[in-house]
Design an enzyme around this catalytic site. Structure first.
Site, PDB file in Angstrom:
ATOM      1  CD  GLN A   1       4.947 -19.900  22.009  1.00 41.70           C
ATOM      2  OE1 GLN A   1       5.110 -20.659  21.537  1.00 41.70           O
ATOM      3  NE2 GLN A   1       5.064 -19.533  23.496  1.00 41.70           N
TER       4      GLN A   1
ATOM      5  CD  GLU B   1      17.076 -21.324  40.218  1.00 41.34           C
ATOM      6  OE1 GLU B   1      16.498 -22.266  40.031  1.00 41.34           O
ATOM      7  OE2 GLU B   1      18.428 -21.392  39.463  1.00 41.34           O
TER       8      GLU B   1
ATOM      9  N   GLY C   1       4.884 -24.338  33.712  1.00 43.45           N
ATOM     10  CA  GLY C   1       5.305 -23.296  35.003  1.00 43.45           C
ATOM     11  C   GLY C   1       3.651 -22.808  35.074  1.00 43.45           C
ATOM     12  CD  GLN C   2      -0.792 -22.761  38.381  1.00 38.16           C
ATOM     13  OE1 GLN C   2      -1.090 -22.938  38.461  1.00 38.16           O
ATOM     14  NE2 GLN C   2      -1.813 -21.198  38.087  1.00 38.16           N
TER      15      GLN C   2
ATOM     16  CD  GLN D   1       2.578 -22.330  27.448  1.00 39.43           C
ATOM     17  OE1 GLN D   1       2.833 -21.416  27.161  1.00 39.43           O
ATOM     18  NE2 GLN D   1       3.017 -22.434  28.052  1.00 39.43           N
TER      19      GLN D   1
ATOM     20  CG  MET E   1      12.577 -16.284  38.778  1.00 37.57           C
ATOM     21  SD  MET E   1      13.408 -17.166  39.076  1.00 37.57           S
ATOM     22  CE  MET E   1      13.586 -17.041  40.702  1.00 37.57           C
TER      23      MET E   1
ATOM     24  NE  ARG F   1       7.710 -11.003  26.435  1.00 40.74           N
ATOM     25  CZ  ARG F   1       6.647 -12.532  25.852  1.00 40.74           C
ATOM     26  NH1 ARG F   1       6.372 -13.084  26.708  1.00 40.74           N
ATOM     27  NH2 ARG F   1       6.764 -13.322  24.692  1.00 40.74           N
TER      28      ARG F   1
ATOM     29  CG  HIS G   1      12.686 -22.032  31.659  1.00 37.46           C
ATOM     30  ND1 HIS G   1      13.272 -20.753  31.606  1.00 37.46           N
ATOM     31  CD2 HIS G   1      11.325 -22.550  30.859  1.00 37.46           C
ATOM     32  CE1 HIS G   1      12.769 -19.565  31.105  1.00 37.46           C
ATOM     33  NE2 HIS G   1      11.301 -21.020  30.649  1.00 37.46           N
TER      34      HIS G   1
ATOM     35  CE1 TYR H   1      19.572 -14.787  28.078  1.00 38.14           C
ATOM     36  CE2 TYR H   1      18.171 -14.150  29.238  1.00 38.14           C
ATOM     37  CZ  TYR H   1      19.189 -13.829  28.607  1.00 38.14           C
ATOM     38  OH  TYR H   1      19.958 -12.710  28.877  1.00 38.14           O
TER      39      TYR H   1
HETATM   40  O1  PAF Z   1       5.918 -21.299  27.439  1.00 38.14           O
HETATM   41  C1  PAF Z   1       6.957 -21.375  26.954  1.00 38.14           C
HETATM   42  O2  PAF Z   1       8.161 -21.216  27.152  1.00 38.14           O
HETATM   43  C2  PAF Z   1       6.357 -21.336  25.753  1.00 38.14           C
HETATM   44  O3  PAF Z   1       4.858 -21.370  25.150  1.00 38.14           O
HETATM   45  C3  PAF Z   1       5.946 -23.408  24.840  1.00 38.14           C
HETATM   46  C4  PAF Z   1       4.862 -24.269  25.775  1.00 38.14           C
HETATM   47  C5  PAF Z   1       7.727 -23.348  25.350  1.00 38.14           C
HETATM   48  C6  PAF Z   1       5.692 -23.510  23.164  1.00 38.14           C
HETATM   49  O4  PAF Z   1       6.861 -22.478  23.304  1.00 38.14           O
END
Ligand code: PAF
Length: 277
Positions: free
Chosen positions: A58, A32, A144-145, A150, A181, A184, A34, A29
């Site tokens: 997760q 910008e 991403g920051q 994470q 962005m 969700r 990604h 999904y």
């Molecule tokens: O940031 C995400 O989209 C997820 O946590 C990842 C790193 C793809 C792991 O499923």
């Protein structure tokens, strides 16, 4: 652009890619945010691999796994246009074979902030990212920051497990009104979408106070709390002003620090952060 599902197909396609190979793991999904990771990867690498996998481990039992937005056709079109070389979209059975019982956990760094609110979340993230790294064997991986904790956890895991992979963290992409962005954001009603700018406003206010010389971390947290609590559609889960590397809450901001927060806007949980350097 090649699109593969099984591990065998991935290994075969990966073997033919010129290095350095850049990797952008995603849950699909795409927005910008990604695509900016893909652009960073394309600039730094000869080939780019993207994975699309909504990772069930997760998500907590009361989270949005079933509702999480998916649109593989659109994702593939965007990745093709962005010049990606290889997309791996494995099934849950490929990632978690029957009887699966091996996990990767990062201990201390996953305890505060998101880890405290979402038990098991980071165990799912580190396990799937380790498996993706093992399969794709990239030279550089792009995160991403926006998901600051994470990124810190993955950096730690990469060092601790001696992966020969450079972790590159790219800036948060924002809408014109500052909202970070996120896939969700599509859950938000028009009124909620407007209210959601409160996260950015709170962060900017605390960052401006820091710029003006404020170093008391509780004062910075208080400023953010006050702004969130003044928004009727927002329910604050946490605000934090923590050390950038250890993520421990600070009393006084001396070195690099991270302002961060999680806020429910209606039923949608949003996170955002700002680095004080
Ligand atoms: O940031 C995400 O989209 C997820 O946590 C990842 C790193 C793809 C792991 O499923």
């Amino acid at each position: 652009m090649q699109v593969v599902t099984t591990l065998e197909e991935l290994w075969q396609a990966r073997a033919g890619l010129p290095g350095p190979v850049g990797f952008v793991p995603t849950m699909g999904y795409l927005h910008e945010g990604h695509l900016s990771l893909v652009h960073c990867a394309k600039e730094a690498c000869a080939s780019v691999v993207v994975s699309i996998f909504v990772n069930p481990t997760q998500f907590g039992p009361n989270e949005d796994l079933e509702a999480y937005p998916r649109d593989l056709e659109r994702d593939l079109r965007l990745l093709r246009e962005a010049g990606v070389d290889l997309v791996w979209a494995p099934t849950a059975e490929v990632m978690y074979p029957p009887g699966f019982q091996t996990w990767v956990t990062v201990e201390q760094l996953t305890r505060p902030l998101e880890g405290a609110q979402r038990p098991g979340h980071f165990r799912g993230v580190t396990t799937v990212v380790a498996k993706l790294f093992n399969a794709v064997r990239p030279h550089k991986a792009f995160f991403g920051q926006k998901d600051a904790q994470q990124a810190a956890v993955i950096r730690r895991m990469t060092r601790d497990l001696s992966y020969p992979i450079e972790i590159v963290v790219c800036p948060t992409q924002r809408e014109a009104d500052g909202l970070a962005m996120s896939s969700r954001n599509t859950y938000l009603s028009p009124a909620e979408r407007e209210a959601a700018t409160v996260l950015y406003r709170a962060l900017k206010t605390a960052a401006a106070a820091y710029q003006a010389g404020e170093r008391n971390a509780e004062t910075l947290r208080g400023l953010m709390r006050e702004i969130i609590q003044a928004e009727p559609l927002a329910e604050l889960q946490y605000v934090s002003c923590a050390d950038y590397d250890t993520l421990e809450e600070l009393q006084v901001v001396e070195g690099k620090a991270l302002l961060s927060m999680a806020v429910f806007i209606g039923k949608t949980r949003l996170i955002d952060n700002w680095v004080l350097d």
